[in-house]
Design a protein around this motif. Structure first.
Motif, mmCIF file in Angstrom:
data_model
loop_
_atom_site.group_PDB
_atom_site.id
_atom_site.type_symbol
_atom_site.label_atom_id
_atom_site.label_comp_id
_atom_site.label_asym_id
_atom_site.label_seq_id
_atom_site.Cartn_x
_atom_site.Cartn_y
_atom_site.Cartn_z
ATOM 1 N N MET A 24 0.829 -1.201 0.000
ATOM 2 C CA MET A 24 0.000 0.000 0.000
ATOM 3 C C MET A 24 0.867 1.255 0.000
ATOM 4 N N VAL A 25 0.619 2.143 -0.967
ATOM 5 C CA VAL A 25 1.325 3.416 -1.053
ATOM 6 C C VAL A 25 0.283 4.525 -0.964
ATOM 7 N N TYR A 26 0.452 5.401 0.004
ATOM 8 C CA TYR A 26 -0.570 6.391 0.357
ATOM 9 C C TYR A 26 0.058 7.785 0.297
ATOM 10 N N VAL A 27 -0.491 8.646 -0.536
ATOM 11 C CA VAL A 27 0.002 10.020 -0.681
ATOM 12 C C VAL A 27 -0.839 10.966 0.167
ATOM 13 N N THR A 28 -0.180 11.816 0.941
ATOM 14 C CA THR A 28 -0.903 12.815 1.730
ATOM 15 C C THR A 28 0.033 13.972 2.080
ATOM 16 N N HIS A 29 -0.571 15.115 2.391
ATOM 17 C CA HIS A 29 0.198 16.224 2.959
ATOM 18 C C HIS A 29 -0.148 16.394 4.433
ATOM 19 N N ASP A 30 -1.002 15.502 4.957
ATOM 20 C CA ASP A 30 -1.489 15.577 6.334
ATOM 21 C C ASP A 30 -0.611 14.702 7.227
#
Length: 399
Positions: free
Chosen positions: A187-193
């Motif tokens: 799983m690869v998850y992009v966020t700025h949070d």
């Protein structure tokens, strides 16, 4: 193995380099977070994995094979987009099973998987609705269901929760972790949070201006940041970074001097530029009305009320930049002189010229390795079995 390996990957549009010389391995079955501000290259990195962006140079490996020229549909990925990307003319049911029907899966298996994800994501009773008849949270769950139902080896998410309110985001984060623990995709998850990164990820890759600044577990990213950028990006309020001088075992902040503990002196002596910054997190700055051997003096500028705690802004004597400390009680008043006690176990030292961390004493690295050792997630269980990360004894990887 369903891992993902970047080897000197570059993505550029003409002279504009979006991702610069990326070297990284995403391990099979882990939850890796790509974290950073807007424009840092994290979404572009995710889209290169999905096959939605061509690679300018370098190699991307999946299942041990170079996939630079492999089409998106042949990579075995599921993707959740920030804007949901649902078909507006289709029902919830048809949105979810569209990919399975396109791959000519048997009807019985399609129905079995559909019932499973409807139950898992609490979409029962909504099967015949169109996206326009759903709330934002329901649309998000449909987008997740469409990705989960494929049971792909790779699960890619591009800021999937950014359009949800705070309560929905909290529930959705729990659902994502639950989904991963059930199927164990890579799983690869992009966020700025940063909150999403720290709560969802088993490892966090912090990106800045197209470069990867740090790749490590959430606790190490917080407790042993690899650079000033990482230190400031993680934590709220962000870490206090103050210019200082070091000479003969003494640390000077403004016109005040404290004696640096012996465990830090070899690290400070090895600073390449001889220019220093000291880092102190607001929650680790302990205020007192009396001085100690490891305290500096300042004047309270103003106080912010956060409800369950207070942020105290302090002008440090002889230093132009202000410092913030977190208090739960005994809050000083503006104009009052106060002493900030420095806990050397919570200290951070940076090279002011390169803005990279100077490293951490063995004692502090042992404490943080022990913290990871007892964490319950799967990534840390791998450390107990003597994996590669355990052998490095918890040191951060700075690229």
């Amino acid at each position: 193995m369903n891992n993902i390996v970047f080897e000197h990957v570059v993505k550029a549009y003409g002279k504009n380099v979006i991702v610069n010389n990326l070297n990284m391995e995403i391990r099979e079955g882990e939850r890796l977070i790509l974290l950073g501000p807007s424009g840092c290259g994290k979404s572009t990195t995710l889209r290169m994995i999905a096959g939605l962006e061509d690679i300018t140079s370098g190699s991307l490996h999946m299942r041990g094979q170079v996939v630079n020229n492999v089409a998106c549909g042949d990579r075995g990925v599921s993707m959740v987009f920030q804007n949901y990307a649902l078909f507006p003319h289709m029902t919830v049911k048809n949105n979810i099973i569209y990919g399975l029907k396109a791959h000519k899966m048997e009807a019985a298996e399609i129905n079995h998987r559909l019932e499973e994800v409807l139950e898992m994501l609490q979409l029962k009773g909504l099967e015949d609705r169109k996206p326009k008849d759903l709330s934002g949270g329901q649309r998000q769950r449909v987008a997740l269901a469409r990705a989960v139902v494929k049971r792909s080896d790779y699960f890619l998410l591009d800021e999937p929760l950014s359009n949800l309110d705070a309560q929905l985001r909290l529930r959705a984060r729990k659902e994502l972790v639950k989904i991963h623990e059930m199927y164990r995709p890579t799983m690869v998850y992009v966020t700025h949070d940063q909150i999403e990164a720290m709560t969802v990820g088993q490892r966090v890759a912090i990106m800045y201006r197209g470069n990867m600044e740090m790749l490590d577990t959430p606790s190490h990213v917080y407790n042993m940041p690899a650079s000033i950028f990482c230190a400031r990006f993680i934590g709220s309020p962000s870490m206090n970074i103050i210019s200082c001088q070091y000479e003969n075992g003494n640390l000077s902040i403004g016109d005040q001097m404290i004696r640096l503990e012996p465990m830090w002196r070899p690290i400070a002596d090895a600073c390449p530029s001889g220019k220093y910054c000291v880092g102190i997190r607001p929650e680790h700055a302990v205020l007192s009305s009396r001085p100690t051997e490891t305290s500096i003096c300042g004047t309270v500028k103003y106080v912010e009320d956060y409800g369950n705690r207070y942020g105290v802004y302090i002008d440090v004597k002889g230093e132009k930049s202000e410092l913030i400390a977190i208090c739960n009680d005994s809050v000083p008043r503006p104009g009052e002189n106060i002493f900030i006690n420095i806990d050397f176990r919570k200290l951070h030292l940076f090279d002011a010229q390169s803005e990279k961390s100077l490293g951490y004493p063995e004692e502090i690295r042992r404490l943080n390795a022990a913290l990871d050792f007892f964490m319950p997630d799967a990534q840390n269980k791998n450390q107990k079995t003597g994996g590669k990360y355990h052998e490095s004894f918890g040191q951060y990887q700075c690229v």
